[in-house]
Design an enzyme around this catalytic site. Structure first.
Site, short mmCIF file in Angstrom:
data_model
loop_
_atom_site.label_atom_id
_atom_site.label_comp_id
_atom_site.label_asym_id
_atom_site.label_seq_id
_atom_site.Cartn_x
_atom_site.Cartn_y
_atom_site.Cartn_z
N GLN A 78 -2.77 -12.31 7.49
CA GLN A 78 -2.94 -12.02 6.05
C GLN A 78 -2.22 -13.07 5.20
O GLN A 78 -2.76 -13.56 4.19
CB GLN A 78 -2.41 -10.63 5.75
CG GLN A 78 -2.26 -10.32 4.27
CD GLN A 78 -1.87 -8.87 4.06
OE1 GLN A 78 -2.73 -8.00 4.12
NE2 GLN A 78 -0.60 -8.59 3.82
N SER A 103 4.33 1.15 7.92
CA SER A 103 3.98 2.48 7.39
C SER A 103 3.24 3.28 8.45
O SER A 103 3.31 4.51 8.49
CB SER A 103 3.10 2.35 6.15
OG SER A 103 3.71 1.49 5.21
N ASP A 115 2.33 -9.32 8.77
CA ASP A 115 0.87 -9.47 8.72
C ASP A 115 0.59 -10.98 8.62
O ASP A 115 0.22 -11.49 7.57
CB ASP A 115 0.31 -8.72 7.51
CG ASP A 115 0.63 -7.24 7.59
OD1 ASP A 115 -0.21 -6.49 8.09
OD2 ASP A 115 1.74 -6.84 7.19
N MET A 174 0.84 -1.20 0.00
CA MET A 174 0.00 0.00 0.00
C MET A 174 0.88 1.26 0.00
O MET A 174 0.39 2.35 0.30
CB MET A 174 -0.94 0.00 1.20
CG MET A 174 -1.90 -1.18 1.17
SD MET A 174 -3.41 -0.92 2.11
CE MET A 174 -2.75 -0.65 3.74
N LEU A 216 6.78 3.20 1.49
CA LEU A 216 7.62 2.01 1.62
C LEU A 216 8.77 2.18 2.60
O LEU A 216 9.32 3.27 2.73
CB LEU A 216 8.16 1.63 0.24
CG LEU A 216 7.09 1.36 -0.82
CD1 LEU A 216 7.75 0.99 -2.15
CD2 LEU A 216 6.14 0.25 -0.38
N HIS A 217 9.12 1.08 3.25
CA HIS A 217 10.25 1.04 4.19
C HIS A 217 11.04 -0.24 3.92
O HIS A 217 10.69 -1.02 3.02
CB HIS A 217 9.73 1.12 5.62
CG HIS A 217 8.63 0.13 5.92
ND1 HIS A 217 8.84 -1.22 5.97
CD2 HIS A 217 7.30 0.30 6.15
CE1 HIS A 217 7.71 -1.84 6.25
NE2 HIS A 217 6.74 -0.94 6.34
N GLU A 218 12.06 -0.48 4.73
CA GLU A 218 12.95 -1.64 4.50
C GLU A 218 12.19 -2.97 4.56
O GLU A 218 12.61 -3.94 3.94
CB GLU A 218 14.09 -1.65 5.52
CG GLU A 218 15.33 -0.91 5.06
CD GLU A 218 15.86 -1.35 3.70
OE1 GLU A 218 16.02 -2.57 3.46
OE2 GLU A 218 16.13 -0.47 2.87
N GLY A 219 11.09 -3.02 5.31
CA GLY A 219 10.30 -4.26 5.36
C GLY A 219 9.78 -4.61 3.97
O GLY A 219 9.88 -5.76 3.52
N HIS A 220 9.23 -3.61 3.28
CA HIS A 220 8.74 -3.84 1.91
C HIS A 220 9.90 -4.20 0.98
O HIS A 220 9.78 -5.08 0.13
CB HIS A 220 8.08 -2.57 1.36
CG HIS A 220 6.87 -2.10 2.10
ND1 HIS A 220 6.85 -0.95 2.84
CD2 HIS A 220 5.63 -2.63 2.20
CE1 HIS A 220 5.64 -0.77 3.36
NE2 HIS A 220 4.87 -1.77 2.99
P1 AMP Z 1 1.46 -2.93 3.50
O1 AMP Z 1 2.03 -1.89 2.59
O2 AMP Z 1 1.47 -2.56 4.94
O3 AMP Z 1 0.14 -3.47 3.02
O4 AMP Z 1 2.46 -4.16 3.42
C1 AMP Z 1 2.79 -4.75 2.19
C2 AMP Z 1 3.56 -6.01 2.44
O5 AMP Z 1 4.74 -5.71 3.17
C3 AMP Z 1 2.80 -7.06 3.27
O6 AMP Z 1 3.07 -8.35 2.75
C4 AMP Z 1 3.38 -6.88 4.64
O7 AMP Z 1 3.31 -8.04 5.43
C5 AMP Z 1 4.83 -6.56 4.30
N1 AMP Z 1 5.48 -5.87 5.41
C6 AMP Z 1 5.10 -4.71 5.99
N2 AMP Z 1 5.91 -4.42 7.02
C7 AMP Z 1 6.82 -5.42 7.10
C8 AMP Z 1 7.93 -5.71 7.95
N3 AMP Z 1 8.27 -4.91 8.96
N4 AMP Z 1 8.64 -6.83 7.71
C9 AMP Z 1 8.30 -7.67 6.70
N5 AMP Z 1 7.28 -7.45 5.86
C10 AMP Z 1 6.55 -6.35 6.05
#
Ligand code: AMP
Length: 288
Positions: A159, A192, A156, A36, A39-43
């Site tokens: 999810q 985010s 998540d 969504m 974006l951060h390092e997780g994405h």
């Molecule tokens: P979002 O933009 O929050 O919908 O997240 C998009 C994808 O990034 C989803 O598959 C989340 O599980 C993954 N995601 C978000 N934050 C993290 C994180 N800290 N570590 C790993 N994956 C993440």
């Protein structure tokens, strides 16, 4: 290496499907990383993992209205399209798919994807239509991108299970890959929504990771019960000032509450600090 010149920006489903079709004709596989944005390092870790599983990587950025409840943060959800595109280009993404809602839900769309059991736990209890929206939009994104593989974060966790089960149930020709949670140096799971935290709330929110680590340490002690560990986790979060949505130790496949310890346990928490509703989780292992 700067990949930015190569990354395509695609806003229509038809163009996205054509591009994927070209790649497939050339015998290439396609991985999708749905996001969504903001974006951060997780994405970006998901993008890196996607590269190791497929020839082409597509990231999607779409703030999906159907997964937000009426009183949730759809309008306030943070956005930074330019910053996101720079980050994705620098990680070698082949195309970023940025559809509008008219593209994703054409002509008053009437079809939704609903799972029977998995959504009726954890986040689904306080967000009753959330996973219906998630399952629906992911089905559409998988078709739009013709993805062979899709990568989702364990952040998540519910999810990830919902998408795996939905893909299996609907016979979708796609492999779902889970990626570990990426944290800040002090343990806070990247999100985010962390942008909503004031500096003092951010300090308080560290209790979520601390509570999960406590759960893991206590899980390894043979004398502890599941109920005791849940109650201690609850206390740690309450003492930090968090408003708890849930604290649960569950079977990591069907998400039902565990009565006693078993090898597939996961602790999941959700709590509100100020405007931010944060979630986090950790696998619990008896013998690490
Ligand atoms: P979002 O933009 O929050 O919908 O997240 C998009 C994808 O990034 C989803 O598959 C989340 O599980 C993954 N995601 C978000 N934050 C993290 C994180 N800290 N570590 C790993 N994956 C993440």
């Amino acid at each position: 290496m700067n990949h930015s010149k190569d990354m395509k920006l695609v806003r229509s489903v038809a163009e996205m499907q054509q591009l994927a079709q070209q790649w497939k004709k050339a015998g290439e596989t396609v991985a999708l990383v749905p996001t969504m944005g903001f974006l951060h390092e997780g994405h970006l870790a998901l993008v890196d993992l996607a590269h190791s599983h497929a020839d082409r990587v597509v990231a999607s950025i779409y703030v999906n209205p159907t997964q937000f409840g009426a009183n949730e943060d759809l309008d306030a959800y943070p956005r930074d399209e330019q910053g996101d595109l720079e980050k994705l280009a620098s990680r070698g993404v082949d195309a970023t798919f940025l559809p509008s809602s008219d593209e994703m839900y054409p002509n008053g769309a009437q079809t939704f994807v609903e799972l029977k059991h998995l959504p009726h736990h954890l986040c689904g209890l306080s967000r009753p239509s959330h996973f219906r929206g998630v399952a629906t939009v992911c089905t559409k994104l998988f078709h739009a991108v013709r993805a062979d593989i899709a990568v989702f974060g364990e952040k998540d966790y519910q999810q990830l299970l919902v998408i795996r089960k939905m893909s299996e149930d609907l016979l979708l020709p796609i492999q779902i890959i889970g990626a570990p949670i990426v944290r800040e140096e002090d343990g806070l799971a990247r999100s985010s929504r962390n942008i909503y935290l004031t500096p003092s709330e951010r300090g308080q929110a560290l209790a979520l990771h601390r509570a999960l680590q406590h759960a893991q340490a206590r899980y390894q002690q043979s004398s502890t019960t599941i109920a005791e560990i849940e109650s201690e986790v609850t206390d740690i979060i309450l003492e930090s000032g968090g408003e708890i949505d849930y604290v649960a130790i569950v079977d990591d496949q069907n998400l039902t509450r565990l009565q006693s310890k078993n090898p597939s346990a996961r602790a999941l928490v959700a709590a509100r600090y100020g405007k931010a509703r944060l979630i986090d989780n950790m696998a619990l292992t008896a013998n690490p």
